[in-house]
Design a protein around this motif. Structure first.
Motif, PDB file in Angstrom:
ATOM      1  N   HIS A  74       0.875  -1.169   0.000  1.00 47.47           N
ATOM      2  CA  HIS A  74       0.000   0.000   0.000  1.00 47.47           C
ATOM      3  C   HIS A  74       0.913   1.220   0.000  1.00 47.47           C
ATOM      4  CE1 HIS A  74      -3.562  -2.364   0.870  1.00 47.47           C
ATOM      5  NE2 HIS A  74      -2.821  -3.038   1.729  1.00 47.47           N
ATOM      6  N   ARG A  75       0.577   2.176  -0.846  1.00 46.87           N
ATOM      7  CA  ARG A  75       1.399   3.377  -0.943  1.00 46.87           C
ATOM      8  C   ARG A  75       0.491   4.590  -0.876  1.00 46.87           C
ATOM      9  NH1 ARG A  75       5.879   4.806  -5.509  1.00 46.87           N
ATOM     10  NH2 ARG A  75       5.704   7.054  -5.333  1.00 46.87           N
ATOM     11  N   HIS A  76       0.936   5.571  -0.092  1.00 50.90           N
ATOM     12  CA  HIS A  76       0.177   6.815   0.048  1.00 50.90           C
ATOM     13  C   HIS A  76       1.136   7.967  -0.218  1.00 50.90           C
ATOM     14  CE1 HIS A  76      -3.141   9.226   1.645  1.00 50.90           C
ATOM     15  NE2 HIS A  76      -2.183  10.021   2.071  1.00 50.90           N
ATOM     16  N   ASP A  77       0.841   8.760  -1.236  1.00 51.19           N
ATOM     17  CA  ASP A  77       1.656   9.932  -1.575  1.00 51.19           C
ATOM     18  C   ASP A  77       0.905  11.180  -1.145  1.00 51.19           C
ATOM     19  OD1 ASP A  77       3.292   9.057  -4.710  1.00 51.19           O
ATOM     20  OD2 ASP A  77       3.183   8.013  -2.817  1.00 51.19           O
ATOM     21  N   LEU A  78       1.615  12.102  -0.534  1.00 46.94           N
ATOM     22  CA  LEU A  78       1.028  13.384  -0.150  1.00 46.94           C
ATOM     23  C   LEU A  78       1.967  14.485  -0.632  1.00 46.94           C
ATOM     24  CD1 LEU A  78      -1.165  14.933   1.377  1.00 46.94           C
ATOM     25  CD2 LEU A  78       0.211  14.685   3.433  1.00 46.94           C
ATOM     26  N   VAL A  89      -0.013  20.326   1.976  1.00 53.82           N
ATOM     27  CA  VAL A  89       0.043  20.198   3.436  1.00 53.82           C
ATOM     28  C   VAL A  89      -0.390  21.509   4.084  1.00 53.82           C
ATOM     29  CG1 VAL A  89       1.590  19.865   5.403  1.00 53.82           C
ATOM     30  CG2 VAL A  89       1.819  18.431   3.381  1.00 53.82           C
ATOM     31  N   THR A  90      -1.310  21.396   5.042  1.00 50.16           N
ATOM     32  CA  THR A  90      -1.787  22.579   5.748  1.00 50.16           C
ATOM     33  C   THR A  90      -1.207  22.687   7.156  1.00 50.16           C
ATOM     34  OG1 THR A  90      -3.738  21.372   6.502  1.00 50.16           O
ATOM     35  CG2 THR A  90      -3.958  22.662   4.477  1.00 50.16           C
ATOM     36  N   ALA A  91      -0.837  21.571   7.774  1.00 50.37           N
ATOM     37  CA  ALA A  91      -0.286  21.609   9.131  1.00 50.37           C
ATOM     38  C   ALA A  91       0.545  20.362   9.395  1.00 50.37           C
ATOM     39  CB  ALA A  91      -1.401  21.706  10.165  1.00 50.37           C
ATOM     40  N   VAL A  92       1.552  20.536  10.248  1.00 48.59           N
ATOM     41  CA  VAL A  92       2.395  19.430  10.696  1.00 48.59           C
ATOM     42  C   VAL A  92       2.405  19.468  12.216  1.00 48.59           C
ATOM     43  CG1 VAL A  92       4.720  18.439  10.688  1.00 48.59           C
ATOM     44  CG2 VAL A  92       3.849  19.561   8.640  1.00 48.59           C
ATOM     45  N   ASN A 111       4.929  10.401  16.807  1.00 46.60           N
ATOM     46  CA  ASN A 111       4.039  10.305  15.662  1.00 46.60           C
ATOM     47  C   ASN A 111       3.932  11.687  15.032  1.00 46.60           C
ATOM     48  OD1 ASN A 111       3.584   7.645  16.413  1.00 46.60           O
ATOM     49  ND2 ASN A 111       1.761   8.160  17.573  1.00 46.60           N
ATOM     50  N   VAL A 112       4.282  11.790  13.775  1.00 43.97           N
ATOM     51  CA  VAL A 112       4.203  13.054  13.057  1.00 43.97           C
ATOM     52  C   VAL A 112       2.912  13.031  12.240  1.00 43.97           C
ATOM     53  CG1 VAL A 112       5.299  14.561  11.371  1.00 43.97           C
ATOM     54  CG2 VAL A 112       6.711  13.237  12.955  1.00 43.97           C
ATOM     55  N   LEU A 113       2.016  13.964  12.547  1.00 41.52           N
ATOM     56  CA  LEU A 113       0.741  14.071  11.844  1.00 41.52           C
ATOM     57  C   LEU A 113       0.858  15.155  10.777  1.00 41.52           C
ATOM     58  CD1 LEU A 113      -1.468  14.029  15.016  1.00 41.52           C
ATOM     59  CD2 LEU A 113      -1.229  12.178  13.391  1.00 41.52           C
ATOM     60  N   VAL A 114       0.606  14.788   9.540  1.00 45.62           N
ATOM     61  CA  VAL A 114       0.676  15.722   8.425  1.00 45.62           C
ATOM     62  C   VAL A 114      -0.743  15.887   7.907  1.00 45.62           C
ATOM     63  CG1 VAL A 114       1.729  16.217   6.206  1.00 45.62           C
ATOM     64  CG2 VAL A 114       2.972  14.863   7.891  1.00 45.62           C
ATOM     65  N   GLU A 115      -1.279  17.092   8.029  1.00 46.69           N
ATOM     66  CA  GLU A 115      -2.659  17.362   7.629  1.00 46.69           C
ATOM     67  C   GLU A 115      -2.694  18.035   6.267  1.00 46.69           C
ATOM     68  OE1 GLU A 115      -4.475  19.606  10.718  1.00 46.69           O
ATOM     69  OE2 GLU A 115      -4.139  18.045  12.217  1.00 46.69           O
ATOM     70  N   SER A 116      -3.645  17.589   5.479  1.00 46.49           N
ATOM     71  CA  SER A 116      -3.856  18.159   4.165  1.00 46.49           C
ATOM     72  C   SER A 116      -5.348  18.349   3.992  1.00 46.49           C
ATOM     73  CB  SER A 116      -3.306  17.224   3.086  1.00 46.49           C
ATOM     74  OG  SER A 116      -3.615  17.714   1.820  1.00 46.49           O
ATOM     75  N   GLY A 117      -5.832  19.482   4.397  1.00 44.27           N
ATOM     76  CA  GLY A 117      -7.270  19.720   4.364  1.00 44.27           C
ATOM     77  C   GLY A 117      -7.937  19.155   5.601  1.00 44.27           C
ATOM     78  N   ALA A 137      11.834  12.348  15.774  1.00 41.88           N
ATOM     79  CA  ALA A 137      10.552  12.916  15.357  1.00 41.88           C
ATOM     80  C   ALA A 137      10.576  14.441  15.303  1.00 41.88           C
ATOM     81  CB  ALA A 137       9.443  12.431  16.281  1.00 41.88           C
ATOM     82  N   LYS A 138      11.252  15.086  16.256  1.00 40.62           N
ATOM     83  CA  LYS A 138      11.320  16.556  16.228  1.00 40.62           C
ATOM     84  C   LYS A 138      12.018  17.036  14.960  1.00 40.62           C
ATOM     85  CE  LYS A 138      11.225  17.846  21.092  1.00 40.62           C
ATOM     86  NZ  LYS A 138      11.985  18.485  22.185  1.00 40.62           N
ATOM     87  N   LEU A 139      13.071  16.346  14.575  1.00 41.20           N
ATOM     88  CA  LEU A 139      13.814  16.726  13.375  1.00 41.20           C
ATOM     89  C   LEU A 139      12.968  16.519  12.120  1.00 41.20           C
ATOM     90  CD1 LEU A 139      16.587  17.654  12.313  1.00 41.20           C
ATOM     91  CD2 LEU A 139      17.226  15.253  12.194  1.00 41.20           C
ATOM     92  N   VAL A 140      12.234  15.414  12.063  1.00 41.01           N
ATOM     93  CA  VAL A 140      11.364  15.137  10.914  1.00 41.01           C
ATOM     94  C   VAL A 140      10.253  16.184  10.832  1.00 41.01           C
ATOM     95  CG1 VAL A 140       9.724  13.488   9.940  1.00 41.01           C
ATOM     96  CG2 VAL A 140      11.898  12.679  10.843  1.00 41.01           C
ATOM     97  N   ALA A 141       9.640  16.507  11.974  1.00 33.68           N
ATOM     98  CA  ALA A 141       8.575  17.518  11.982  1.00 33.68           C
ATOM     99  C   ALA A 141       9.125  18.887  11.573  1.00 33.68           C
ATOM    100  CB  ALA A 141       7.927  17.590  13.359  1.00 33.68           C
TER     101      ALA A 141
END
Length: 170
Positions: free
Chosen positions: A98-102, A107-110, A125-131, A144-148
């Protein structure tokens, strides 16, 4: 000699910035189960009076190792998150993928969520919101802090007011 003037403009290449898997901490219990099963079979294997009992013990040990160690390892190995200069790619599965591309432009918020265990291991857990309807969650990501922060920078979000520098003269 003059050269014909037809220049082609190539779009910027997509660069891979990070590839991460969920933290390997989730393999602690399967590894301990592997050692416990090997120890138990090493102690009890071949000590039963009947041969079928010894074979049943071996089959049980193999089943515990496959279900308790190999499958969790393959599940962990099948999860991968790739962050590029244009998008986030979440892949899951080795056989049935399964693949999910965003796209980062959507992206509206991280956000970053961490429980105490994750904070101790610098994961989260990094939450990436898109709409309002679409959220991609990168589960138990190391650093995680670095990724966010990287995702915040790539999506050009302004930092919240608590992180803004003090205004000179105030």
């Amino acid at each position: 000699m003059s050269r014909p003037d037809h220049t082609t403009v190539e779009p910027p290449r997509e660069l891979v910035l990070a590839r991460v898997r969920p933290h390997a901490r989730r393999l602690t219990v399967p590894v301990l189960l592997l050692f416990a099963t090997a120890t138990a079979y090493g102690w009890f294997g071949g000590r039963f009076a009947e041969e079928w009992q010894n074979q049943a013990a071996l089959a049980g040990a193999v089943a515990v190792v496959v279900l308790g160690t190999v499958l969790p390892f393959l599940t962990w190995l099948g999860h991968r998150y790739t962050i590029t200069s244009r998008r986030i790619i979440a892949r899951r599965g080795l056989v049935n993928r399964h693949r999910h591309d965003l796209w980062l432009s959507r992206v509206t918020a991280v956000r970053l969520r961490r429980n105490p265990v994750q904070a101790a291991f610098a994961t989260g857990n990094v939450l990436v919101e898109s709409g309002s309807e679409l959220t991609l969650e990168l589960h138990d990501v190391p650093s995680a802090k670095l990724v966010a922060a990287l995702l915040d920078e790539l999506t050009e979000h302004t930092p919240p007011p608590s992180r803004l520098p003090a205004f000179p003269g105030s």
